[in-house]
Enzyme design. Sequence first.
Site, PDB file in Angstrom:
ATOM      1  N   LYS A 155       0.894  -1.445  -0.121  1.00 43.16           N
ATOM      2  CA  LYS A 155       0.079   0.186  -0.068  1.00 43.16           C
ATOM      3  C   LYS A 155       0.918   1.281   0.064  1.00 43.16           C
ATOM      4  CE  LYS A 155      -3.415   2.746   0.818  1.00 43.16           C
ATOM      5  NZ  LYS A 155      -4.135   3.497  -0.417  1.00 43.16           N
ATOM      6  N   SER A 160     -12.450   6.656  -2.267  1.00 43.51           N
ATOM      7  CA  SER A 160     -11.677   7.736  -1.832  1.00 43.51           C
ATOM      8  C   SER A 160     -11.396   7.260  -0.411  1.00 43.51           C
ATOM      9  CB  SER A 160     -12.754   8.765  -1.671  1.00 43.51           C
ATOM     10  OG  SER A 160     -12.054  10.086  -1.069  1.00 43.51           O
ATOM     11  N   ASN A 197       4.360   6.982  -6.090  1.00 43.69           N
ATOM     12  CA  ASN A 197       2.823   7.364  -6.572  1.00 43.69           C
ATOM     13  C   ASN A 197       2.650   8.936  -6.862  1.00 43.69           C
ATOM     14  OD1 ASN A 197       0.121   7.217  -6.826  1.00 43.69           O
ATOM     15  ND2 ASN A 197      -0.478   6.170  -5.227  1.00 43.69           N
ATOM     16  N   CYS A 251      -2.052  10.002  -6.220  1.00 45.52           N
ATOM     17  CA  CYS A 251      -3.321   9.799  -5.285  1.00 45.52           C
ATOM     18  C   CYS A 251      -4.683  10.860  -5.776  1.00 45.52           C
ATOM     19  CB  CYS A 251      -2.978   9.773  -3.823  1.00 45.52           C
ATOM     20  SG  CYS A 251      -4.254   9.513  -2.922  1.00 45.52           S
ATOM     21  N   GLY A 255      -6.718  -4.384  -9.699  1.00 43.32           N
ATOM     22  CA  GLY A 255      -7.188  -3.425  -8.679  1.00 43.32           C
ATOM     23  C   GLY A 255      -8.729  -3.986  -8.235  1.00 43.32           C
TER      24      GLY A 255
HETATM   25  O1  IRO Z   1      -7.533   6.810  -1.588  1.00 40.55           O
HETATM   26  C1  IRO Z   1      -6.533   6.104  -1.960  1.00 40.55           C
HETATM   27  O2  IRO Z   1      -5.565   5.787  -0.775  1.00 40.55           O
HETATM   28  C2  IRO Z   1      -5.986   5.872  -3.317  1.00 40.55           C
HETATM   29  C3  IRO Z   1      -4.777   6.101  -3.610  1.00 40.55           C
HETATM   30  I1  IRO Z   1      -2.917   6.528  -2.315  1.00 40.55           I
HETATM   31  C4  IRO Z   1      -4.385   5.795  -5.021  1.00 40.55           C
HETATM   32  O3  IRO Z   1      -3.182   6.016  -5.328  1.00 40.55           O
HETATM   33  N1  IRO Z   1      -5.479   5.526  -5.757  1.00 40.55           N
HETATM   34  C5  IRO Z   1      -6.767   5.449  -5.312  1.00 40.55           C
HETATM   35  O4  IRO Z   1      -7.627   5.043  -6.256  1.00 40.55           O
HETATM   36  N2  IRO Z   1      -6.952   5.587  -4.048  1.00 40.55           N
END
Ligand code: IRO
Length: 313
Positions: free
Chosen positions: A45, A70, A128, A131, A272
């Site tokens: 994660k 979200s 990443n 987000c 995913g």
């Molecule tokens: O809400 C999230 O934790 C999240 C992340 I960091 C991301 O890179 N993509 C996503 O759909 N959710």
Amino acid sequence: MTDLHTSIDKFQFNNVFMNASGVRCYTKDELDELAQSDAGTLVTKSATQTKRLGNPSPRYAPLELGSINSMGLPNEGLEYYLDYALDFQKAHPEKPIFLSVAGLSMEENLAMAHTIENSDFNGLVEFNLSCPNVPGKPQTGYDFDRTQEVLTNLFDFFTKPAGVKLPPYFDLAQFDQMATILNQFPLKFVNSINSLGNGLMIDPETDTALIKPKGGFGGIGGAYAKPIALANVRAFAQRLDPKIQLIGTGGVTNGRDAYDLILAGASLVQVGTLLQEEGTVAFTRLTRELRAVMQTKGYNAISDFRGQLKVLS
Ligand code: IRO
């Protein structure tokens, strides 16, 4: 027997499938389950420097053709995932893994990169930049100047094998601009795409947004994302230095979806929404289905068809 072996840089994987960061990779137990599955590798994660609880629930909902989330970057903190990765690489030296980091500022990203640089971690790092769900924090990947600045500062000192996770782009000029930036850096991979940011779904019974954070806005994944993911992987495969490999993420619900991402240029395929909904057994089915498609087409190896998309002339 068809072979699903693939590689990124010097790292070898016996299967093209892996989880997408964020899905079933939050705790050590979940990571262990991924490690024991048919997936070729796994990613943790996305981590911040310290533990975060994320957004209020409900913050994920399955949809007819995918999902909305979200989550808000809930995670146990970098140290937790780095410890896991260090233990993992000792126990499974033949199975390189990915560590995902997502700082809320450039400073936080650089601080985490320093920690990883100074550690014994010998896998791959995914930065990443996409987000979509932290209130008040725009996605770095949509700010080209900021992306250039982050990567410049990062590769000033960072020497370990690394890549970036990008948001979806929708204009050919954006692919051109982003590829020009990415080609300046010693990236080993680009992972495309993160969820389609800031969608909205409504419960018809109650006329209420399905998820709570951000007034119901959230990242869309699953089958909705497939054509966008294919286009993004293809567009970057056409523009990036061939030394920068593609990880294809988005819209995989069956073996043919994975085959398509590989045709578009992907060397690894992340899963995913399907993994969230079906669990790690999804990898067993996807592996079987991808093998069946390859057999029908007369291919024995991923390299036989990777990037071989045909277009109408
Ligand atoms: O809400 C999230 O934790 C999240 C992340 I960091 C991301 O890179 N993509 C996503 O759909 N959710």
